[in-house]
Design a protein around this motif. Structure first.
Motif, PDB file in Angstrom:
ATOM      1  N   SER A 525      43.032 -42.378  49.635  1.00 24.16           N
ATOM      2  CA  SER A 525      43.362 -43.311  48.554  1.00 24.16           C
ATOM      3  C   SER A 525      42.576 -43.035  47.278  1.00 24.16           C
ATOM      4  N   LEU A 526      41.801 -41.924  47.241  1.00 20.16           N
ATOM      5  CA  LEU A 526      40.952 -41.668  46.071  1.00 20.16           C
ATOM      6  C   LEU A 526      41.772 -41.512  44.801  1.00 20.16           C
ATOM      7  N   LEU A 527      42.834 -40.746  44.840  1.00 14.41           N
ATOM      8  CA  LEU A 527      43.641 -40.516  43.639  1.00 14.41           C
ATOM      9  C   LEU A 527      44.232 -41.828  43.128  1.00 14.41           C
ATOM     10  N   ALA A 528      44.723 -42.649  44.026  1.00 15.15           N
ATOM     11  CA  ALA A 528      45.281 -43.945  43.619  1.00 15.15           C
ATOM     12  C   ALA A 528      44.195 -44.834  43.031  1.00 15.15           C
ATOM     13  N   LEU A 529      42.977 -44.771  43.594  1.00 19.62           N
ATOM     14  CA  LEU A 529      41.872 -45.564  43.063  1.00 19.62           C
ATOM     15  C   LEU A 529      41.525 -45.136  41.643  1.00 19.62           C
ATOM     16  N   LEU A 530      41.467 -43.847  41.390  1.00 20.12           N
ATOM     17  CA  LEU A 530      41.153 -43.347  40.047  1.00 20.12           C
ATOM     18  C   LEU A 530      42.186 -43.836  39.044  1.00 20.12           C
ATOM     19  N   LYS A 531      43.458 -43.728  39.400  1.00 19.74           N
ATOM     20  CA  LYS A 531      44.521 -44.179  38.492  1.00 19.74           C
ATOM     21  C   LYS A 531      44.375 -45.671  38.195  1.00 19.74           C
ATOM     22  N   ALA A 532      44.111 -46.451  39.245  1.00 21.33           N
ATOM     23  CA  ALA A 532      44.013 -47.901  39.070  1.00 21.33           C
ATOM     24  C   ALA A 532      42.821 -48.267  38.194  1.00 21.33           C
ATOM     25  N   VAL A 533      41.654 -47.630  38.404  1.00 21.42           N
ATOM     26  CA  VAL A 533      40.453 -47.947  37.625  1.00 21.42           C
ATOM     27  C   VAL A 533      40.646 -47.563  36.158  1.00 21.42           C
ATOM     28  N   LEU A 534      41.216 -46.403  35.911  1.00 22.16           N
ATOM     29  CA  LEU A 534      41.436 -45.975  34.525  1.00 22.16           C
ATOM     30  C   LEU A 534      42.402 -46.918  33.817  1.00 22.16           C
ATOM     31  N   GLU A 535      43.427 -47.356  34.541  1.00 22.55           N
ATOM     32  CA  GLU A 535      44.394 -48.278  33.938  1.00 22.55           C
ATOM     33  C   GLU A 535      43.765 -49.647  33.690  1.00 22.55           C
ATOM     34  N   GLU A 536      42.990 -50.129  34.641  1.00 18.40           N
ATOM     35  CA  GLU A 536      42.380 -51.458  34.513  1.00 18.40           C
ATOM     36  C   GLU A 536      41.337 -51.494  33.404  1.00 18.40           C
ATOM     37  N   THR A 537      40.531 -50.435  33.285  1.00 21.83           N
ATOM     38  CA  THR A 537      39.440 -50.436  32.301  1.00 21.83           C
ATOM     39  C   THR A 537      39.878 -49.940  30.933  1.00 21.83           C
ATOM     40  N   GLY A 538      41.008 -49.225  30.862  1.00 19.09           N
ATOM     41  CA  GLY A 538      41.476 -48.692  29.589  1.00 19.09           C
ATOM     42  C   GLY A 538      40.732 -47.455  29.147  1.00 19.09           C
ATOM     43  N   LEU A 539      39.941 -46.839  30.016  1.00 25.79           N
ATOM     44  CA  LEU A 539      39.199 -45.628  29.650  1.00 25.79           C
ATOM     45  C   LEU A 539      40.137 -44.428  29.671  1.00 25.79           C
ATOM     46  N   ALA A 540      40.044 -43.609  28.626  1.00 27.13           N
ATOM     47  CA  ALA A 540      40.849 -42.391  28.588  1.00 27.13           C
ATOM     48  C   ALA A 540      40.402 -41.449  29.704  1.00 27.13           C
ATOM     49  N   PRO A 541      41.330 -40.863  30.466  1.00 24.48           N
ATOM     50  CA  PRO A 541      40.949 -39.979  31.567  1.00 24.48           C
ATOM     51  C   PRO A 541      40.050 -38.822  31.133  1.00 24.48           C
ATOM     52  N   THR A 542      40.226 -38.342  29.892  1.00 26.67           N
ATOM     53  CA  THR A 542      39.421 -37.206  29.423  1.00 26.67           C
ATOM     54  C   THR A 542      37.950 -37.568  29.232  1.00 26.67           C
ATOM     55  N   ARG A 543      37.635 -38.864  29.262  1.00 26.92           N
ATOM     56  CA  ARG A 543      36.246 -39.283  29.079  1.00 26.92           C
ATOM     57  C   ARG A 543      35.529 -39.524  30.424  1.00 26.92           C
ATOM     58  N   LEU A 544      36.236 -39.304  31.518  1.00 28.52           N
ATOM     59  CA  LEU A 544      35.635 -39.468  32.846  1.00 28.52           C
ATOM     60  C   LEU A 544      35.391 -38.093  33.458  1.00 28.52           C
ATOM     61  N   GLU A 545      34.186 -37.912  33.978  1.00 26.62           N
ATOM     62  CA  GLU A 545      33.863 -36.670  34.679  1.00 26.62           C
ATOM     63  C   GLU A 545      33.329 -37.029  36.073  1.00 26.62           C
ATOM     64  N   LEU A 546      33.917 -36.419  37.075  1.00 27.32           N
ATOM     65  CA  LEU A 546      33.490 -36.645  38.464  1.00 27.32           C
ATOM     66  C   LEU A 546      32.617 -35.488  38.916  1.00 27.32           C
ATOM     67  N   GLU A 547      31.469 -35.816  39.509  1.00 29.47           N
ATOM     68  CA  GLU A 547      30.551 -34.795  40.005  1.00 29.47           C
ATOM     69  C   GLU A 547      30.589 -34.785  41.536  1.00 29.47           C
ATOM     70  N   LEU A 548      30.776 -33.611  42.106  1.00 36.46           N
ATOM     71  CA  LEU A 548      30.765 -33.472  43.554  1.00 36.46           C
ATOM     72  C   LEU A 548      30.084 -32.168  43.936  1.00 36.46           C
ATOM     73  N   THR A 549      29.544 -32.143  45.146  1.00 37.05           N
ATOM     74  CA  THR A 549      28.757 -30.996  45.600  1.00 37.05           C
ATOM     75  C   THR A 549      29.640 -29.967  46.301  1.00 37.05           C
ATOM     76  N   GLU A 550      29.066 -28.770  46.468  1.00 31.21           N
ATOM     77  CA  GLU A 550      29.797 -27.700  47.151  1.00 31.21           C
ATOM     78  C   GLU A 550      30.114 -28.073  48.598  1.00 31.21           C
ATOM     79  N   SER A 551      29.171 -28.730  49.275  1.00 30.19           N
ATOM     80  CA  SER A 551      29.386 -29.094  50.683  1.00 30.19           C
ATOM     81  C   SER A 551      30.568 -30.032  50.830  1.00 30.19           C
ATOM     82  N   THR A 552      30.824 -30.868  49.823  1.00 33.19           N
ATOM     83  CA  THR A 552      31.975 -31.770  49.864  1.00 33.19           C
ATOM     84  C   THR A 552      33.268 -30.983  49.925  1.00 33.19           C
ATOM     85  N   ILE A 553      33.343 -29.912  49.176  1.00 34.72           N
ATOM     86  CA  ILE A 553      34.547 -29.091  49.144  1.00 34.72           C
ATOM     87  C   ILE A 553      34.720 -28.332  50.446  1.00 34.72           C
ATOM     88  N   PHE A 554      33.620 -27.861  51.011  1.00 33.05           N
ATOM     89  CA  PHE A 554      33.699 -27.067  52.232  1.00 33.05           C
ATOM     90  C   PHE A 554      34.083 -27.893  53.450  1.00 33.05           C
TER      91      PHE A 554
END
Length: 680
Positions: A525-554
């Motif tokens: 549900s992460l993608l749906a959560l991101l869409k909902a938060v951006l819509e609710e807060t009115g923040l432009a998507p280009t102003r949000l940066e998500l940080e994740l580690t290499e182990s998360t991807i692996f």
């Protein structure tokens, strides 16, 4: 009763009488056993067992009657009506079938009694129709009292027999057999006492024909064969059932992959060993074994390779046991094993552990790869460390996790202080859950600066916890506990919403960076959560940066790359955090175009004193420039670190030297940014 005894002794061939009684007893015993098997069967099989049971019962009843009849010393010529003889046999079989079916019914009250009574009536009907087939050239009469007594005895005793047979007792079959045989024997000989035969005047008295004796023994022999056939069927089926149950039991207690005992078998063994240790006043050591890096084996080489590792380790561990010392090992989970040994000292257990470890760390050849496995061992003793099996396993688990956390130590013995540590962590989790609901958490923002312009690129949102009693709780203390307890999902969503809502009020278009935990990233549900938060807060998507580690991807590379692409399609930036501390796979950088690479603070802190570390940083900076990905150095705390990394070509900085994490109101008060009023 005297008349019955007199009839038995003086008017019968005792040899045939004894043969009939023995035949009746054996037939009744086989019938009771077959009925017991019938009650265990289901569906079509049950119908077949009903028939076999009724056949055994009918043959026992009919043959008892006719063998005893042929042993009767008639004083007049005798013949048999073939039709009535056959009908009597069919009545015995059909009546027994109906009685057994009725007796086993669960819908009728007192069903065993009614069914038994029906069997008794069938015995009576068989006897007296058989007597009609016994055609004697003499005057025949019946004593009504003995006749009625025989029928009553048959019905009552048969009802009692079925009532006994339906009980769930190991003696029920024997009791039923005894009473049923008694019902058949009493019916026959009481009925014979009721039989009166007066030869016609002038007719000579005849001896018992010798051919009747021969016929009686032939019938008895045939009856024995039928009964033996029923008994053999029962024994073969019972043996097959025993073998099947044993096979199923082995399957239920054995791990299919490793062929080691499974969790259920281990639980049974452990209870037995605890009882033995208590009675013999000796120590029992429980060892919990968890393989190191097993998930990485599955991720890198596939689950088939992981299964092969487990299979090989299962064989090695089984061969490493010494049964004479009471050693036992089982696979109780995916990559978790448990073992026991009887020991009095730590040194003995260490020797056992080292023997197990030696076979685990030995390389395993899989395809074109040699896999090196490792393991962490936790040990607890009974009765010194625990009072029961559950507590013993729990304490050994605690010791194993301590060993796993201390990389230099592969085996750890349980200590009482570990319980206190676990209690503290559980208390922290409980209080953190409360903190989320009571407003104890807040967001601090740390500035991220461009080297080229000196301007502000954005702020990283960092959660802080101000406990009403303990004061400020370090993130390094509560974040790992949040991940262990699953609270990281609720906490991560709260941080994301708070950070986006705050950034939407800034008068500067700079970005806000939010960390994603591996558990958050794995949520569908992460993608749906991101869409909902951006819509609710009115923040432009280009102003949000998500940080994740290499182990998360692996953790799930294919799914991770697909999800990252979907997130980036929203316009959200992706930063690869803590680069250099995880897998540092160049293939990840080749497979996905990250918006930023962040060098971990540990590299920055060591770079001044370690030339090799500084060389690694320079290589990462060159890699970033070749891929056209900005590189940010974290943990800049001194001017010398700043100068060194600036000269090396670092693009962006973050650290205490440039700005500590602060509440938003402090940043606004410092003049770094202003807030805009939002329309309601």
């Amino acid at each position: 009763m005297v008349m019955v005894f007199s009839c038995l002794v003086h008017e019968h061939n005792i040899g045939l009488v004894l043969a009939a009684i023995l035949l009746c007893i054996v037939g009744s015993w086989v019938t009771a056993r077959l009925l017991h098997r019938t009650l265990e069967a289901q569906g079509v099989q049950r119908i077949g067992w009903y028939f076999l049971t009724a056949l055994a019962a009918g043959v026992a009843i009919w043959c008892t009657h006719f063998v005893a009849m042929l042993g009767y010393r008639a004083t007049a010529p005798v013949s048999f009506d073939a039709s009535l003889t056959v009908i009597s046999l069919l009545i015995a079989i059909a009546g027994s079938t109906a009685g057994f079916v009725l007796a086993s019914s669960k819908r009728i009250r007192w069903a065993p009694i009614w069914g038994g009574a029906l069997v008794g009536l069938a015995i009576s009907a068989m006897h007296y129709i058989g007597m009609l087939a016994y055609q004697v050239q003499a005057s025949v009469s019946w004593d009504r009292d003995y006749l009625l007594a025989s029928v009553a005895a048959s019905v009552l005793l048969s009802a009692w027999a079925l009532q006994l047979g339906m009980r769930h007792s190991h003696r029920a079959s024997n009791q039923m057999a005894a009473v049923l045989a008694l019902a058949i024997v009493i019916l026959h000989f009481t009925g014979m006492a009721a039989f009166r035969m007066t030869p016609w005047p002038g007719q000579p008295v005849l001896d018992h024909p010798s051919q009747f004796n021969t016929l009686a023994w032939v019938i008895a022999g045939m009856a024995v064969l039928v009964i033996i056939a029923g008994l053999v069927s029962y024994l073969l089926d019972n043996r097959a059932r025993v073998e099947t149950m044993e096979r199923l039991r082995r399957m239920a207690l054995q791990d299919a992959l490793t062929e080691l005992p499974n969790r259920v078998a281990f639980a049974e063994w452990l209870e037995q060993e605890i009882a033995l240790a208590g009675s013999q006043v000796r120590y029992l050591a429980l060892i919990v074994i968890d393989l190191n890096g097993f998930k990485e084996i599955n991720d890198a080489q596939g689950h088939r390779a992981g299964d092969e590792v487990l299979r090989v380790l299962g064989l090695r561990l089984r061969n490493a046991l010494r049964r004479d010392r009471g050693e036992f090992i089982a696979r109780v989970g995916g990559d978790e094993f448990m073992a026991t040994c009887r020991a009095g000292q730590h040194e003995e257990v260490l020797q056992f552990v080292e023997r197990l470890r030696a076979v685990i760390v030995k390389p395993i050849h899989s395809g074109s790869f040699d896999i090196d496995a490792g393991a962490s061992f936790g040990v607890a003793f009974y009765p010194s460390d625990a009072n029961d099996s559950e507590q013993l396993i729990s304490n050994a688990d605690l010791a194993m996790y301590r060993a796993k956390a201390q990389l230099a130590q592969h085996v750890c013995f349980y200590e009482p202080g570990m319980d206190e540590l676990v209690r503290k962590r559980r208390n922290v989790a409980t209080e953190l859950r409360k903190a989320l609901d009571t407003g104890q958490l807040s967001i601090h923002y740390q500035v991220q600066t461009s080297v080229a312009t000196g301007g502000i690129l954005g702020y990283e949102a960092l959660v802080r916890w101000l406990h009403p009693v303990r004061g400020a709780v370090p993130p390094a203390e509560f974040i790992p506990i949040a991940e262990e307890s699953g609270l990281i999902l609720q906490l991560g969503e709260w941080v994301l919403r708070q950070a986006c809502a705050a950034a939407a009020t800034w008068d500067s278009p700079c970005k806000v960076a939010v960390n994603l935990s591996p558990m958050q990233f794995s949520q569908v549900s992460l993608l749906a959560l991101l869409k909902a938060v951006l819509e609710e807060t009115g923040l432009a998507p280009t102003r949000l940066e998500l940080e994740l580690t290499e182990s998360t991807i692996f953790m799930d590379r294919k799914h991770a790359l697909e999800l990252l692409a979907d997130i980036k399609a929203l316009g959200v930036s992706i930063a690869l955090d803590d680069f250099g501390t995880g897998y540092s796979s160049l293939d990840i950088l080749r497979s996905f175009s990250f918006d930023r690479i962040k060098i971990d603070a540990s590299f920055v802190q060591d770079a001044e004193s370690d030339l090799q570390t500084f060389s690694v940083i320079r290589a990462v900076l060159s890699l970033g420039k070749s891929l056209n990905i900005p590189v940010m150095a974290e943990g800049i705390e001194t001017p010398s670190q700043f100068s060194m990394l600036k000269e090396a070509g670092c693009d962006e900085f973050q650290g205490f030297l440039l700005g500590r994490p602060l509440p938003l109101e402090h940043i606004v008060q410092s003049g770094q940014m202003g807030l805009v009023s939002r329309a309601v």
